[in-house]
Design an enzyme around this catalytic site. Sequence first.
Site, mmCIF file in Angstrom:
data_model
loop_
_atom_site.group_PDB
_atom_site.id
_atom_site.type_symbol
_atom_site.label_atom_id
_atom_site.label_comp_id
_atom_site.label_asym_id
_atom_site.label_seq_id
_atom_site.Cartn_x
_atom_site.Cartn_y
_atom_site.Cartn_z
ATOM 1 N N CYS A 55 -5.328 -9.889 -6.428
ATOM 2 C CA CYS A 55 -4.866 -10.275 -7.771
ATOM 3 C C CYS A 55 -6.033 -10.399 -8.737
ATOM 4 C CB CYS A 55 -4.115 -11.605 -7.709
ATOM 5 S SG CYS A 55 -2.646 -11.541 -6.685
ATOM 6 N N ARG A 132 4.097 -7.440 -6.854
ATOM 7 C CA ARG A 132 3.310 -6.866 -7.968
ATOM 8 C C ARG A 132 4.212 -5.937 -8.772
ATOM 9 N NH1 ARG A 132 -1.781 -8.312 -6.440
ATOM 10 N NH2 ARG A 132 -1.958 -8.704 -4.208
HETATM 11 C C1 BEZ Z 1 -4.251 -11.008 -2.908
HETATM 12 O O1 BEZ Z 1 -5.299 -10.766 -2.332
HETATM 13 O O2 BEZ Z 1 -4.151 -10.945 -4.132
HETATM 14 C C2 BEZ Z 1 -3.033 -11.353 -2.110
HETATM 15 C C3 BEZ Z 1 -2.843 -10.728 -0.910
HETATM 16 C C4 BEZ Z 1 -1.726 -11.046 -0.157
HETATM 17 C C5 BEZ Z 1 -0.815 -11.991 -0.636
HETATM 18 C C6 BEZ Z 1 -1.015 -12.572 -1.874
HETATM 19 C C7 BEZ Z 1 -2.116 -12.267 -2.617
#
Ligand code: BEZ
Length: 221
Positions: A55, A132
């Site tokens: 993110c 996402r």
């Molecule tokens: C992230 O790295 O943004 C992420 C990865 C898995 C679940 C939620 C966030």
Amino acid sequence: MENQEQQEFYPMPRIGDQAPDFTAMTTKGQIKFSDYAKDKWIVLFSHPADFTPVCTTEMSGFAQRKKEFDELNTELVGLSIDSIHAHLGWVSNVKEKTGVYFDFPIIADLDMKVSKLYGMLQPNEAETAAVRAVFFIDPSKKIRLIMYYPLNVGRNMDEILRALKALQTTDKYKVALPLDWKPGDKVIVPPPKTLDEMEARNKETGIERIDFYLSKKDLKV
Ligand code: BEZ
């Protein structure tokens, strides 16, 4: 999710729908979506959680290319199921560590109201985090294109900008666009609808004609 029968299902907005309206608190204050950024395009996108690596790369990507969205008359609105305090802490942490500033509203959707309205909460992927999602919303607040990515795959900023430019080009020039189209490429010539039009198309010069139903031309801008 173990018990499918008890699973709650949320509506999935579709291409062509009016963007569902909502009022929400963001890092730039409260917004009522139907009144927000009138006469502009909006890219409304969700991320699963603040202070997470994928993110952070994605939000930084939006922030670093915000000027390109500005030039396309487009406002960015982010969202996650986090509090305003988490958002503020994350924004200031990323600014301090990398110099990148998330200078657009990020919705604090703790009650999941907006996530559910936009089908961003997909319980078989995650029950309490938004997937996402990217919604491309035109100035009449109609949803024009939707992307959904899972939690563990980051999006592609070039493709997000390409899709936005493609939508705006189809509106402006009333054309269709082929695979991998990018600004400057040829566009699709609308196929003929009658035998006479087909004969005319077969004699037409100045276009790239594969057959009567598949022809391309330069866009006269
Ligand atoms: C992230 O790295 O943004 C992420 C990865 C898995 C679940 C939620 C966030």
